[in-house]
Scaffold this motif. Structure first.
Motif, PDB file in Angstrom:
ATOM      1  N   HIS A 138      -2.613  64.500  59.950  1.00 40.37           N
ATOM      2  CA  HIS A 138      -1.475  65.349  60.289  1.00 40.37           C
ATOM      3  C   HIS A 138      -1.582  65.897  61.698  1.00 40.37           C
ATOM      4  CE1 HIS A 138      -3.833  68.948  59.959  1.00 40.37           C
ATOM      5  NE2 HIS A 138      -2.771  69.658  60.300  1.00 40.37           N
ATOM      6  N   ARG A 153       1.142  65.123  65.814  1.00 41.58           N
ATOM      7  CA  ARG A 153       1.558  66.062  66.848  1.00 41.58           C
ATOM      8  C   ARG A 153       1.155  65.635  68.240  1.00 41.58           C
ATOM      9  NH1 ARG A 153       1.637  67.677  61.891  1.00 41.58           N
ATOM     10  NH2 ARG A 153       3.032  69.403  61.392  1.00 41.58           N
ATOM     11  N   ASP A 205      17.010  60.414  58.355  1.00 41.61           N
ATOM     12  CA  ASP A 205      17.385  60.565  56.952  1.00 41.61           C
ATOM     13  C   ASP A 205      16.613  59.595  56.067  1.00 41.61           C
ATOM     14  OD1 ASP A 205      19.057  62.636  57.244  1.00 41.61           O
ATOM     15  OD2 ASP A 205      20.898  61.467  57.317  1.00 41.61           O
ATOM     16  N   GLU A 226      13.283  61.001  55.677  1.00 43.95           N
ATOM     17  CA  GLU A 226      13.250  62.196  54.858  1.00 43.95           C
ATOM     18  C   GLU A 226      13.327  61.840  53.387  1.00 43.95           C
ATOM     19  OE1 GLU A 226      16.195  65.028  55.913  1.00 43.95           O
ATOM     20  OE2 GLU A 226      15.610  66.402  54.334  1.00 43.95           O
ATOM     21  N   THR A 241      12.205  59.223  51.885  1.00 46.90           N
ATOM     22  CA  THR A 241      10.978  58.664  51.342  1.00 46.90           C
ATOM     23  C   THR A 241       9.794  59.607  51.474  1.00 46.90           C
ATOM     24  OG1 THR A 241      11.633  56.388  51.614  1.00 46.90           O
ATOM     25  CG2 THR A 241       9.300  56.837  51.694  1.00 46.90           C
ATOM     26  N   THR A 242       9.682  60.271  52.630  1.00 47.62           N
ATOM     27  CA  THR A 242       8.449  61.010  52.883  1.00 47.62           C
ATOM     28  C   THR A 242       8.618  62.513  52.791  1.00 47.62           C
ATOM     29  OG1 THR A 242       8.809  61.311  55.238  1.00 47.62           O
ATOM     30  CG2 THR A 242       7.881  59.229  54.550  1.00 47.62           C
ATOM     31  N   GLY A 243       9.856  63.006  52.839  1.00 44.98           N
ATOM     32  CA  GLY A 243      10.048  64.443  52.786  1.00 44.98           C
ATOM     33  C   GLY A 243       9.992  65.103  54.132  1.00 44.98           C
ATOM     34  N   GLY A 244       9.581  64.371  55.164  1.00 47.66           N
ATOM     35  CA  GLY A 244       9.567  64.938  56.497  1.00 47.66           C
ATOM     36  C   GLY A 244      10.514  64.158  57.379  1.00 47.66           C
ATOM     37  N   LEU A 246       7.696  64.629  61.802  1.00 50.66           N
ATOM     38  CA  LEU A 246       6.246  64.544  61.610  1.00 50.66           C
ATOM     39  C   LEU A 246       6.018  64.208  60.144  1.00 50.66           C
ATOM     40  CD1 LEU A 246       5.549  67.802  63.548  1.00 50.66           C
ATOM     41  CD2 LEU A 246       5.591  65.511  64.450  1.00 50.66           C
ATOM     42  N   ILE A 247       6.047  62.912  59.862  1.00 50.59           N
ATOM     43  CA  ILE A 247       6.176  62.555  58.454  1.00 50.59           C
ATOM     44  C   ILE A 247       4.834  62.466  57.734  1.00 50.59           C
ATOM     45  CG2 ILE A 247       8.390  61.438  58.680  1.00 50.59           C
ATOM     46  CD1 ILE A 247       7.026  58.808  58.926  1.00 50.59           C
ATOM     47  N   SER A 248       3.722  62.311  58.446  1.00 50.27           N
ATOM     48  CA  SER A 248       2.390  62.220  57.810  1.00 50.27           C
ATOM     49  C   SER A 248       2.407  61.267  56.614  1.00 50.27           C
ATOM     50  CB  SER A 248       1.901  63.585  57.325  1.00 50.27           C
ATOM     51  OG  SER A 248       1.832  64.475  58.375  1.00 50.27           O
TER      52      SER A 248
END
Lengths: 159, 378, 374, 151
Positions: C70, C74, C148, C151, C153-156, C159-161
């Motif tokens: 994570h 950044r 989108d 978002e 798939t990963t929720g972010g 910074l999708i980690s």
């Protein structure tokens, strides 16, 4: 002579390329259906976030005010920023055994980077992400949240 | 006594009241006669000047605010956005709210700035603006001063605005401002030529410099149609040079947001900044107004020779509607330029002027003179 | 800062020194360029960096490998997914874990989506640098569609980690394939508009063609990688030369130009978007079945040694160099970030151009400041 | 070119070097005095032609400092890892390779800034990220009570 032709060709090519750009932009000007702006605070009611959206870490409770957290502290170890702090206490169960349970599951939203390691590594799936995303508050201390609700207990059948 | 005054005012009108929409001189003449009956000629002139001053102040503010709003909405629609939509229906009061905000903002005194010139600069820009719009014909008879050298006057006065810009850049004691002001100076000096020459093309065709007569000459057809391709070329050149003259994108070298942050008005805040901002929009209005006066017939309705019925219908639309309609058409095109094109570099800007616009313009003036001599225009 | 300030004051008396940044509209972050001018001609550009130096490398020395992921988000926040992948690949290489095809394919698709959205933002902000502000909104409008997809798939969003050592954090969302295909269909339609507004525009071409020339020798010597290097003819695409994940099974062209000017650095990115779409189209319909992550030990310890992993981010070559002493956290981890190395060439290619060209050239290098500062 | 052959060539070019077959790349260790000459040979020899300096990584080992150069040849597409150690860690000095690869200028400045290794013949050796009030953060004995909080 050729340089004169070149001179005028440059002018017309230039104007043509400019007109092409203007066609695109004026095309959008005359098609109001393509507007993508959302009127955010006004559309709060029908704004649906994706189901996996990482809003903030919460501890889901069922209707009997029970959660799944055993207080093992794995989330605390896995958190890279020290966002989570588990304060556990020892309780005596009904059959007289001493058992560890959480007193407070402290979650510091201001430090969280939403890496999802706590949610993923939790052995009893006690943590989850909520859809809440309006985190702005006036006081930094409000960002320190306690995930377990007052008076909540461990769900039956989870060790 | 008071009733007498009002009845005497109304009796000054010889024609029905709605006629003033078509010929504003009915009203002005009526008021003038009425005032002259009441007081000495000196006081008549004083009162008339005060009235005109107040009207222009109001007009200035209204046009400025409307243009800022229009620009925001136009660019928003170009960019698939909604634009201002919070204050008032469709955000129409947004610019007023902004104006209030700017009025309340602190006027920051720059420590090492030349205080006198720093404060003087916005006023020069504003005063020049007023001087220019006073000579514009807004409608039939809606004309503050009708010089016999109207175009000449407008050209002369409008180029004085650069003094304000240069002063602002110099006195701010900011490196970005100075670069912006110097760029602006070079830009206006060269583009003034193109504007003058393209307008001279039309002056040749019209045979006069008086704005009212130029418009009267377009009764049978607008100059852009009457003057063949020559007038069309002059119109395009005028649009380009006019955009450059107003320091608007793609020629916003003086501001060049991505290079010089805000150029010559970097250090200005509050109402002084608002003056520059307003002046920029009024400048755009002036450029568009002159374009519509010189090329598109000003307040003259759209007439086609021979189509009597059609011409009569067109005559029912009041002249000032025609004027503002045409002007906002041109303004829309200028806005489209700004929001579509990337910015030129300063040397390309000068290349465009000296290598392309000026030679074409000179040849164009010759062609127009030839056309007029031979009587080949319509 | 004392010594830095002294440096600025030194110089010829008639030099006109301006500070571009740390707050400047077109340095895209807190980059400070000390520009020495003669009139409008740039004589010297000295980048001053470190305003957002966070010491990611130092921080990594005290946390475990899954936690490093994570932080890499950044660095270059526009190619976050690829940065993640770099660390994951290094760890997997060290542990000699076999990664199933499904993970490889999904990682590749995510990398390419990341690359597209990064280049979209480049296009958007570059248009804005050049003064065409409408580009910014069109670019962001299209980028939003990829975000989108992320978002869902990963929720972010940014910074999708999404990668983790041994695989992925979650399985792809059931809608993922359909959404990606929709996006590609849409974007193929929109990309010609980009060309109409900016690429073909006579003002834009005359401002960028022949500006900021970087020769092949200089590109190699300065180590300029990514689209900026490939515009000079420097074949430096790690995806071609040292394929990782699923790049060895897809066909794509390395976008190479020989001119090496600002316009071709720009064009290389536009073409790369097309290539990325080709790659995604080859993979999206045949994602193999299988697990989305390999079972790893709860505490990952790398065997003692040095591990080097190269990946191609949207800005160039990102190398992760891990020195492990057998512990659960790295002894030393070094990220060779592309923007940091690319910044080194700025002074060389902007000299004797105008101040407006400086913006065009610096923009065409597509610098992301957190990637420089780390 | 495969790794064994490359190792042989390098062996013949730099006799004093210690050559090891790493997992992926050939690793060449040279003494700190020979670094510049070894780097120059690797760059200029027509059989190796390492013209692309990928990265320089500095490490603080407890006794001394290590420097690792990753080199690639854009013609042959082979890679090599060049390693060296400084003598001691109090005042480590090493020859700069700026003359060979221009990208080294920034990379070496970064190492000087974060690890405190000085480079001879560097054209502009100043701190890059931090100002002079800082120590060298990537050294293992770096203490910062304010910014580094450990649990």
């Amino acid at each position: 002579m050729s340089s004169i032709i070149q001179y005028f060709r440059e002018i017309f090519q230039g104007i043509w390329s400019l007109l092409k750009g203007m066609r695109v932009t004026s095309g959008y000007f005359f098609s109001p259906g393509k507007i993508v702006t959302q009127k955010y605070p006004n559309n709060r009611k029908d704004l649906v976030m994706f189901e996996r959206f990482k809003g903030e870490v919460i501890m889901p409770h069922n209707e009997n005010n029970e959660h799944k957290c055993t207080g093992c502290g794995i989330c605390e170890i896995n958190c890279p920023n020290g966002t989570i702090e588990v304060i556990s206490k020892t309780i005596v169960t009904e059959d007289g055994k001493k058992k560890r349970a959480i007193d407070k599951h402290i979650y510091r939203l201001g430090m969280c980077t939403f890496c999802a390691l706590c949610v993923k590594t939790c052995p009893s799936n006690a943590l989850a992400f909520s859809q809440e995303f309006e985190h702005a508050v006036f006081n930094r201390s409000l960002l320190i949240k306690i995930s377990n609700k007052p008076g909540s207990q461990l769900m039956k059948g989870i060790e | 006594m008071r009733i007498d005054l009002i009845t005497s005012l109304f009796s000054a009108f010889s024609e029905p009241w709605w006629k003033i929409f078509y010929d504003f001189s009915i009203l002005t003449r009526g008021v003038d006669e009425w005032l002259r009956n009441l007081m000495t000629p000196f006081w008549t002139v004083v009162i008339e000047m005060v009235i005109i001053g107040v009207v222009f102040l109001l007009l200035y503010a209204v046009i400025g605010l409307f243009l800022v709003y229009a620009e925001r909405k136009v660019c928003a629609f170009l960019q698939n956005r909604l634009g201002p939509n919070r204050i008032g229906p469709y955000g129409i009061f947004q610019t007023i709210a902004d104006l209030v905000k700017l009025l309340f903002k602190e006027l920051i005194a720059i420590k090492n700035a030349d205080r006198f010139l720093f404060n003087l600069a916005p006023y020069i820009v504003i005063i020049v603006n007023f001087m220019v719009i006073s000579a514009l014909p807004f409608g039939k008879g809606l004309h503050a001063i009708d010089f016999n050298i109207g175009i000449f006057y407008i050209l002369a006065v409008s180029s004085m605005g650069i003094i304000g810009v240069l002063l602002a850049g110099w006195s701010s004691n900011n490196k970005y401002s100075l670069i912006g002001a110097m760029r602006s100076g070079a830009q206006i000096v060269s583009y003034e030529l193109s504007i003058a020459l393209s307008l001279i093309t039309i002056v040749i065709l019209a045979g006069t410099m008086q704005l009212s007569e130029i418009i009267e000459a377009q009764r049978s057809g607008w100059f852009i149609f009457k003057g063949h391709f020559s007038a069309l070329i002059a119109f395009v050149i005028y649009l380009i040079a006019g955009t450059a003259e107003t320091n608007r994108g793609p020629f916003d070298m003086a501001e060049a947001e991505s290079e010089l942050t805000a150029g010559y008005h970097t250090e200005y805040s509050g109402i002084k900044f608002a003056f520059f901002y307003l002046a920029e929009y009024i400048n755009m209005f002036v450029v568009a107004a002159i374009a519509s006066t010189m090329f598109l017939g000003g307040w003259m309705p759209f007439h086609v020779a021979g189509w009597e019925g059609f011409n009569n219908v067109m005559d029912y639309i009041p002249p000032f509607v025609w004027f503002f309609g045409k002007t906002f058409m041109v303004i829309w095109i200028i806005m489209l330029f700004k929001w579509t094109f990337p910015r030129l570099r300063i040397d390309q800007l000068l290349t465009l002027e000296w290598k392309y616009l000026l030679p074409i313009n000179l040849v164009n003036v010759l062609i127009m003179a030839f056309l007029v001599l031979k009587g080949w225009h319509f | 800062m004392e010594e830095n300030i002294k440096e600025i004051v030194v110089g010829e008396q008639e030099d006109y020194v301006i500070n571009m940044g740390p707050q400047h509209p077109s340095t895209h972050g807190v980059l400070r360029l000390v520009v020495t001018l003669k009139g409008e001609i740039v004589k010297n550009v000295e980048p001053h960096i470190g305003y957002i130096h966070r010491g990611i490398e130092k921080m990594c020395e005290s946390i475990t490998y899954p936690q490093i992921i994570h932080l890499t988000d950044r660095m270059d926040y526009l190619s976050a997914s690829i940065n993640n992948e770099s660390v994951c690949l290094a760890v997997e290489k060290a542990l000699e874990v076999d990664i199933p095809d499904r993970i490889k394919v999904i990682r590749t698709i995510f990398s390419e989506l990341t690359r597209i959205q990064s280049h979209q933002l480049f296009w958007a902000s570059y248009g804005m640098d050049m003064g065409g502000q409408t580009c910014f909104f069109y670019g962001l409008r299209d980028r939003e569609r990829i975000l989108d997809i992320f978002e869902e798939t990963t929720g972010g969003r940014m910074l999708i980690s999404y990668n983790c050592p041994g695989g992925l954090m979650y399985d792809i969302h059931p809608n993922f394939q359909k959404r990606v295909k929709d996006f590609i269909k849409y974007f193929r339609k929109v990309l010609p508009e980009y060309d109409a507004i900016l690429t073909g525009n006579v003002i834009f071409t005359s401002r960028t063609k022949g500006i900021g020339h970087l020769s092949l020798e200089d590109a190699i010597s300065y180590g300029v990688t990514g689209p900026s290097g490939r515009a000079s003819g420097f074949s430096c695409d790690v995806r071609k030369h040292e394929p990782y994940s699923a790049y060895d099974r897809v066909k794509f062209n390395e976008v190479l130009y020989t001119e090496g000017d600002t316009f071709h650095r720009y064009l290389a990115r536009i073409e790369e978007m097309r290539e990325s779409m080709n790659i995604i189209e080859q993979l999206i319909d045949n994602i193999p079945e299988g697990p989305y992550a390999v079972k790893m030990k709860p505490i990952i310890k790398l065997p003692e040694g040095e591990y080097f992993q190269r990946v191609e981010t949207s800005r160039g070559e990102l190398d992760t160099f891990v020195i492990s002493d057998g512990n659960k956290n790295p002894y030393r981890i070094k990220f060779r970030t592309p923007c940091f190395v690319n910044l080194g060439v700025l002074n060389h290619i902007t000299r004797d151009f105008k101040i407006a060209d400086l913006i065009a050239i610096a923009g065409s290098l597509d610098l992301v400041i957190p990637d420089i500062d780390r | 070119m495969d790794k064994e052959k490359l190792a042989e060539i390098v062996k013949s070019l730099i006799p004093g070097a210690e050559i090891k077959q790493g997992k992926n790349y050939v690793e060449v260790s040279v003494g700190n005095a020979d670094l510049f000459s070894a780097a120059m040979i690797l760059r200029d020899n027509p059989e190796t032609l390492f013209d692309f300096l990928i990265s320089i990584s500095g490490t603080d080992y407890a006794s001394d400092m290590g420097l690792v150069y990753h080199l690639e040849s854009t013609k042959f597409r082979h890679m090599i890892v060049l390693k060296t150690r400084t003598s001691g860690r109090d005042n480590p000095v090493i020859d700069s390779v700026c003359g060979l690869w221009k990208s080294a200028e920034f990379l070496e400045r970064e190492i000087y800034d974060l690890l405190g290794i000085k480079f001879n013949n560097h054209p502009d050796l100043r701190r890059l990220f931090l100002d002079s009030s800082w120590g060298f953060p990537l050294r293992k004995d770096y203490v910062d009570d304010i910014n580094i909080v450990s649990k």
